[in-house]
Design a protein around this motif. Structure first.
Motif, PDB file in Angstrom:
ATOM      1  N   THR A 398       0.795  -1.226   0.000  1.00  0.00           N
ATOM      2  CA  THR A 398       0.000   0.000   0.000  1.00  0.00           C
ATOM      3  C   THR A 398       0.829   1.278   0.000  1.00  0.00           C
ATOM      4  OG1 THR A 398      -0.183  -0.196   2.422  1.00  0.00           O
ATOM      5  CG2 THR A 398      -2.008  -1.050   1.109  1.00  0.00           C
ATOM      6  N   ASP A 399       2.116   1.200   0.333  1.00  0.00           N
ATOM      7  CA  ASP A 399       2.918   2.436   0.396  1.00  0.00           C
ATOM      8  C   ASP A 399       3.557   2.794  -0.942  1.00  0.00           C
ATOM      9  OD1 ASP A 399       5.123   0.759   0.104  1.00  0.00           O
ATOM     10  OD2 ASP A 399       5.936   1.125   2.110  1.00  0.00           O
ATOM     11  N   GLY A 400       3.240   2.037  -1.993  1.00  0.00           N
ATOM     12  CA  GLY A 400       3.753   2.336  -3.328  1.00  0.00           C
ATOM     13  C   GLY A 400       5.014   1.602  -3.684  1.00  0.00           C
ATOM     14  N   SER A 401       5.676   0.983  -2.724  1.00  0.00           N
ATOM     15  CA  SER A 401       6.986   0.387  -2.990  1.00  0.00           C
ATOM     16  C   SER A 401       6.899  -0.957  -3.700  1.00  0.00           C
ATOM     17  CB  SER A 401       7.766   0.235  -1.679  1.00  0.00           C
ATOM     18  OG  SER A 401       7.106  -0.648  -0.785  1.00  0.00           O
ATOM     19  N   LEU A 402       5.892  -1.768  -3.390  1.00  0.00           N
ATOM     20  CA  LEU A 402       5.837  -3.120  -3.944  1.00  0.00           C
ATOM     21  C   LEU A 402       5.410  -3.125  -5.401  1.00  0.00           C
ATOM     22  CD1 LEU A 402       6.299  -6.069  -3.040  1.00  0.00           C
ATOM     23  CD2 LEU A 402       3.843  -6.207  -2.551  1.00  0.00           C
ATOM     24  N   PHE A 403       4.439  -2.289  -5.735  1.00  0.00           N
ATOM     25  CA  PHE A 403       3.896  -2.286  -7.095  1.00  0.00           C
ATOM     26  C   PHE A 403       4.209  -0.994  -7.840  1.00  0.00           C
ATOM     27  CE2 PHE A 403       0.739  -4.850  -4.557  1.00  0.00           C
ATOM     28  CZ  PHE A 403       1.258  -6.081  -4.937  1.00  0.00           C
ATOM     29  N   ASN A 404       5.085  -0.175  -7.264  1.00  0.00           N
ATOM     30  CA  ASN A 404       5.578   1.032  -7.924  1.00  0.00           C
ATOM     31  C   ASN A 404       4.450   1.998  -8.281  1.00  0.00           C
ATOM     32  OD1 ASN A 404       7.707   2.632  -8.858  1.00  0.00           O
ATOM     33  ND2 ASN A 404       7.469   1.903 -10.955  1.00  0.00           N
ATOM     34  N   HIS A 405       3.518   2.198  -7.348  1.00  0.00           N
ATOM     35  CA  HIS A 405       2.446   3.164  -7.551  1.00  0.00           C
ATOM     36  C   HIS A 405       2.905   4.549  -7.098  1.00  0.00           C
ATOM     37  CE1 HIS A 405      -0.362   0.155  -8.759  1.00  0.00           C
ATOM     38  NE2 HIS A 405      -0.406  -0.452  -7.591  1.00  0.00           N
ATOM     39  N   SER A 406       2.515   5.570  -7.851  1.00  0.00           N
ATOM     40  CA  SER A 406       2.902   6.941  -7.504  1.00  0.00           C
ATOM     41  C   SER A 406       1.962   7.555  -6.470  1.00  0.00           C
ATOM     42  CB  SER A 406       2.907   7.815  -8.760  1.00  0.00           C
ATOM     43  OG  SER A 406       1.628   7.814  -9.376  1.00  0.00           O
ATOM     44  N   LEU A 407       0.800   6.922  -6.260  1.00  0.00           N
ATOM     45  CA  LEU A 407      -0.188   7.417  -5.312  1.00  0.00           C
ATOM     46  C   LEU A 407      -0.286   6.455  -4.145  1.00  0.00           C
ATOM     47  CD1 LEU A 407      -2.460   9.469  -4.675  1.00  0.00           C
ATOM     48  CD2 LEU A 407      -4.011   8.052  -6.035  1.00  0.00           C
ATOM     49  N   SER A 408      -0.064   6.953  -2.934  1.00  0.00           N
ATOM     50  CA  SER A 408      -0.174   6.094  -1.748  1.00  0.00           C
ATOM     51  C   SER A 408      -0.907   6.853  -0.653  1.00  0.00           C
ATOM     52  CB  SER A 408       1.204   5.640  -1.256  1.00  0.00           C
ATOM     53  OG  SER A 408       1.942   6.718  -0.735  1.00  0.00           O
ATOM     54  N   ALA A 409      -1.684   6.114   0.126  1.00  0.00           N
ATOM     55  CA  ALA A 409      -2.486   6.751   1.167  1.00  0.00           C
ATOM     56  C   ALA A 409      -2.869   5.731   2.222  1.00  0.00           C
ATOM     57  CB  ALA A 409      -3.747   7.379   0.559  1.00  0.00           C
ATOM     58  N   ILE A 410      -3.249   6.226   3.387  1.00  0.00           N
ATOM     59  CA  ILE A 410      -3.799   5.402   4.465  1.00  0.00           C
ATOM     60  C   ILE A 410      -4.796   6.273   5.213  1.00  0.00           C
ATOM     61  CG2 ILE A 410      -1.959   5.994   6.097  1.00  0.00           C
ATOM     62  CD1 ILE A 410      -2.168   3.093   7.162  1.00  0.00           C
ATOM     63  N   SER A 411      -5.910   5.669   5.615  1.00  0.00           N
ATOM     64  CA  SER A 411      -6.964   6.452   6.261  1.00  0.00           C
ATOM     65  C   SER A 411      -7.338   5.845   7.596  1.00  0.00           C
ATOM     66  CB  SER A 411      -8.204   6.527   5.362  1.00  0.00           C
ATOM     67  OG  SER A 411      -8.770   5.240   5.181  1.00  0.00           O
ATOM     68  N   GLY A 412      -7.845   6.687   8.481  1.00  0.00           N
ATOM     69  CA  GLY A 412      -8.340   6.241   9.773  1.00  0.00           C
ATOM     70  C   GLY A 412      -9.655   6.927  10.087  1.00  0.00           C
ATOM     71  N   VAL A 413     -10.661   6.141  10.466  1.00  0.00           N
ATOM     72  CA  VAL A 413     -11.961   6.711  10.829  1.00  0.00           C
ATOM     73  C   VAL A 413     -11.831   7.359  12.205  1.00  0.00           C
ATOM     74  CG1 VAL A 413     -14.403   6.264  11.209  1.00  0.00           C
ATOM     75  CG2 VAL A 413     -13.155   4.962   9.463  1.00  0.00           C
ATOM     76  N   ALA A 414     -12.025   8.649  12.266  1.00  0.00           N
ATOM     77  CA  ALA A 414     -11.673   9.448  13.442  1.00  0.00           C
ATOM     78  C   ALA A 414     -12.530   9.112  14.657  1.00  0.00           C
ATOM     79  CB  ALA A 414     -11.797  10.927  13.114  1.00  0.00           C
ATOM     80  N   ASN A 415     -11.935   9.292  15.831  1.00  0.00           N
ATOM     81  CA  ASN A 415     -12.637   9.090  17.106  1.00  0.00           C
ATOM     82  C   ASN A 415     -12.772  10.400  17.866  1.00  0.00           C
ATOM     83  OD1 ASN A 415      -9.935   9.404  17.779  1.00  0.00           O
ATOM     84  ND2 ASN A 415      -9.936   7.834  19.373  1.00  0.00           N
ATOM     85  N   ILE A 416     -12.864  11.505  17.148  1.00  0.00           N
ATOM     86  CA  ILE A 416     -12.772  12.841  17.735  1.00  0.00           C
ATOM     87  C   ILE A 416     -14.153  13.485  17.825  1.00  0.00           C
ATOM     88  CG2 ILE A 416     -11.765  15.132  17.430  1.00  0.00           C
ATOM     89  CD1 ILE A 416      -9.615  13.625  15.647  1.00  0.00           C
ATOM     90  N   GLY A 417     -14.413  14.133  18.961  1.00  0.00           N
ATOM     91  CA  GLY A 417     -15.643  14.881  19.157  1.00  0.00           C
ATOM     92  C   GLY A 417     -15.397  16.073  20.049  1.00  0.00           C
ATOM     93  N   VAL A 418     -16.472  16.679  20.549  1.00  0.00           N
ATOM     94  CA  VAL A 418     -16.331  17.906  21.333  1.00  0.00           C
ATOM     95  C   VAL A 418     -16.097  17.652  22.816  1.00  0.00           C
ATOM     96  CG1 VAL A 418     -17.689  19.308  19.740  1.00  0.00           C
ATOM     97  CG2 VAL A 418     -18.839  18.114  21.625  1.00  0.00           C
ATOM     98  N   ASP A 419     -15.992  16.412  23.243  1.00  0.00           N
ATOM     99  CA  ASP A 419     -15.624  16.154  24.633  1.00  0.00           C
ATOM    100  C   ASP A 419     -14.343  16.913  24.971  1.00  0.00           C
ATOM    101  OD1 ASP A 419     -17.762  14.489  24.873  1.00  0.00           O
ATOM    102  OD2 ASP A 419     -16.622  12.695  25.371  1.00  0.00           O
ATOM    103  N   ASP A 420     -14.209  17.318  26.217  1.00  0.00           N
ATOM    104  CA  ASP A 420     -13.017  18.063  26.616  1.00  0.00           C
ATOM    105  C   ASP A 420     -11.739  17.319  26.260  1.00  0.00           C
ATOM    106  OD1 ASP A 420     -14.451  20.195  27.605  1.00  0.00           O
ATOM    107  OD2 ASP A 420     -14.446  19.478  29.671  1.00  0.00           O
TER     108      ASP A 420
END
Length: 669
Positions: A398-420
């Motif tokens: 997924t980081d582009g190194s194995l298949f020589n892709h110029s586009l690489s990304a990783i995402s995370g579904v956020a756990n953020i809200g207005v709690d202090d």
């Protein structure tokens, strides 16, 4: 535009609002820079406030060596008396500044400082499942940060605080809205609001992306349909994209959930994922925008939900535009406490693929349970796909190194809200932090990340650091043990995914029930995905397919994921399968109780407010662990007809009472 305060808020009570950014705020360090810009000014201010050493020189340089590190990479050289941070782009200087401060706060400054860093993934992005009414799907930390009702006139100070926290761990992108997207986000009035956020985030190196509803041309534009082969539809998208980039020149692109769980998509018109994704990619291409097209799809007529994404996307490998990346959940089902990696990683080689991780704890006890997820993600990223032989890890695929892709990304579904404390549970902050650190460097260990986070957030005192770090490193495995050990999965209660309901059998779709996944009977338990069952093993490369196919070689942690086995099946340690399940559930309960002991002992070493907050959550977790253990073992015992081993704590609930528990929350994502 009204600013409702400065982002460096001082809270009289230690409420966790400062996250891991707790360094000196008035150090008065000498910092110089050879260029000026909003981004470099932030780097300079952070160092002036936080650096306790000698002079720091920020140097923007256009050398070949620095360009090789990319726009985000940097080099640090010098010593505690004088140190240079060098980069070819402004973002690199900002990340270098935060890195130097992290080294200081974690005790890593040496006499000779020589550091060179570049991120593993180009795009390191948070996905917010935030709705326009400020509810958050799978959110457990209060309402959404985004005050759409007040924007663009009133700007919360938390917007800049959010950007600062993300920049400090290398996150450089954010999707503001839910993948179950409202078309309204593309209305002119909302784009003006998005522009304000983009302007705040830009100096911190963060690009804004939006989730879009595929039916927007019909709903917003009044077109007859949203068919990608209707010439009016791509034209509408081109005009809408032009409108967005006029407001936000560095807009990142679109995230799309299509033809999944009732969401509209190209298949509504007999078209393919390629038709839909490429249409959007063509509209974004002139502006260097990208399409992140989600692979979370599953049809009601597929006998094994785990096979669906692979079956639906593999035939299109190589047909997507070069600014399309396929976003795939880490496992083949749905963010379970443990899954094998999705076989799309490694298999899809002509099209860039990005991992979608879930930071928010939808299936791991919400914000009540302590579950340090870096260990899960490390396990996933280091899994070997064998797609190009041994060593073809998910990270390299997924980081582009194995298949020589110029586009690489990783995402995370956020756990953020207005709690202090931003995340509902003080230790849930560690998962936000760990995602950023692994997105920057997937070779970091969970132990190293936990060590950093504890030192920066709580204390470097070994009496606190050592036991609490062990608690964190053990926590995710404990959750697996008391929820779904040995490859069991998706036996959560209807709708809310918090408590157990392994008896759940009636739903609109069979694969929304629990019995679909565990298939317990008087003879056996588990989902047969071998060559004699659904043959999901065939989607993996050798030698994994052979390893998973044979119960004698299948790792215990995936045993019931791939196999339907009799209750008296002999495990590798000689126990029967039934006994092994019992001991795993009991171990999870004991681990949760041990966390209480560790935390109580460490309480005198930190502030009272955070201590009590975490202590109360650990009480809930220990109680929930017993709930899970009793519900699952008492229910499965009705099939196994075997006694619970006598050296294990007796159940404290009655099965009939457990079946009466009802919690009502929303469906999955």
């Amino acid at each position: 535009m009204l600013m409702s305060g400065n982002y460096r808020i001082i809270h009289p009570v230690e409420d966790g609002h400062q996250l891991w950014l707790r360094g000196e705020t008035a150090a008065g360090a000498k910092v110089t820079a050879n260029k000026k810009s909003p981004t470099i000014n932030i780097a300079k201010e952070e160092l002036e406030n936080g650096w306790k050493g000698g002079e720091v020189r920020l140097r923007l340089q256009n050398s070949k060596e620095l360009r090789a590190l990319g726009r985000d990479g940097f080099r640090i050289a010098g010593n505690s008396q004088q140190v240079d941070i060098m980069a070819s782009a402004e973002q690199g200087l900002l990340y270098g500044a935060y890195h130097l401060l992290r080294m200081q706060e974690t005790g890593k400054i040496t006499e000779n400082i020589q550091v060179e860093e570049k991120p593993a993934f180009d795009i390191r992005i948070l996905n917010h499942w935030d709705n326009l009414n400020r509810t958050v799907e799978r959110g457990y930390a209060g309402y959404s940060l985004w005050r759409w009702d007040q924007l663009p006139e009133v700007v919360s100070p938390r917007y800049e605080a959010y950007a600062r926290a993300n920049a400090s761990i290398g996150i450089n992108a954010t999707v503001l809205n839910n993948v179950n997207a409202s078309p309204d986000i593309l209305k002119a009035e909302y784009l003006q609001k998005v522009k304000v956020l983009a302007d705040i985030f830009r100096p911190y190196g963060i690009k804004v992306y939006l989730s879009i509803n595929f039916s927007s041309p019909k709903i917003l534009g009044g077109l007859e349909d949203s068919d990608p082969l209707n010439p009016a539809v791509p034209l509408w998208w081109k005009e809408k994209v032009k409108e967005i980039y006029k407001l936000i020149p560095d807009f990142g692109g679109f995230l799309v959930k299509a033809n999944s769980e009732g969401q509209p998509g190209p298949q509504d018109y007999g078209r393919t994922h390629v038709d839909g994704a490429n249409m959007l990619a063509d509209a974004l291409k002139p502006y260097k925008g990208i399409v992140m097209w989600r692979a979370f799809v599953y049809a009601p007529d597929e006998p094994d939900r785990a096979k669906q994404a692979y079956a639906e996307f593999m035939p299109f490998d190589g047909e997507f535009r070069d600014n399309v990346i396929i976003q795939v959940k880490n496992g083949p089902v749905d963010f379970q406490p443990r899954e094998p990696f999705s076989p799309l990683f490694g298999a899809m080689q002509k099209t860039p693929v990005m991992a979608e991780l879930q930071i928010t704890q939808e299936y791991l006890g919400f914000s009540n349970h302590l579950a340090y997820l870096s260990t899960m993600w490390e396990e996933f990223l280091k899994s070997d796909t064998y797609s190009k032989g041994e060593g073809s890890t998910v990270a390299k695929a997924t980081d582009g190194s194995l298949f020589n892709h110029s586009l690489s990304a990783i995402s995370g579904v956020a756990n953020i809200g207005v709690d202090d404390n931003w995340c509902g549970h003080h230790f849930a902050q560690a998962n936000w932090y760990a995602f950023g650190r692994l997105a920057w460097n997937h070779e970091l260990t969970s132990e190293a990340i936990a060590d950093e986070w504890i030192r920066m957030t709580f204390s470097s005192d070994p009496e606190f650091l050592v036991p609490v770090k062990k608690m964190m490193l053990d926590s995710r495995e404990a959750v697996v043990n008391y929820m779904m050990p040995l490859g069991l999965h998706h036996i959560f209660a209807e709708g809310h995914h918090y408590g157990p309901q392994p008896w759940y059998s009636q739903a609109a779709r069979e694969d929304w029930t629990c019995v679909y996944y565990h298939k317990a009977s008087k003879e056996a338990i588990g989902f047969d995905r071998t060559t004699k069952g659904s043959n999901a093993v065939a989607q993996y490369f050798s030698p994994l397919r052979e390893q998973f196919n044979n119960p004698a070689t299948c790792p215990d942690e995936y045993l019931l994921w791939f196999h339907h086995l009799p209750w008296d099946f002999k495990m590798k340690d000689g126990k029967t399968l039934w006994d092994a399940l019992c001991y795993k559930y009991d171990k999870g309960v004991q681990q949760a109780r041990e966390f209480q002991k560790i935390w109580d002992k460490a309480g005198s070493l930190i502030d009272e407010h955070r201590f009590q907050h975490v202590q109360s959550r650990l009480k809930i977790q220990a109680s929930d662990a017993v709930w899970w253990k009793d519900a699952c073992l008492l229910y499965f015992q009705t099939f196994s007809n075997k006694p619970i081993p006598y050296d294990i704590e007796r159940p404290v609930h009655e099965l009939n009472d457990l079946k009466k528990i009802r919690l009502n929350m929303r469906h999955t994502n």
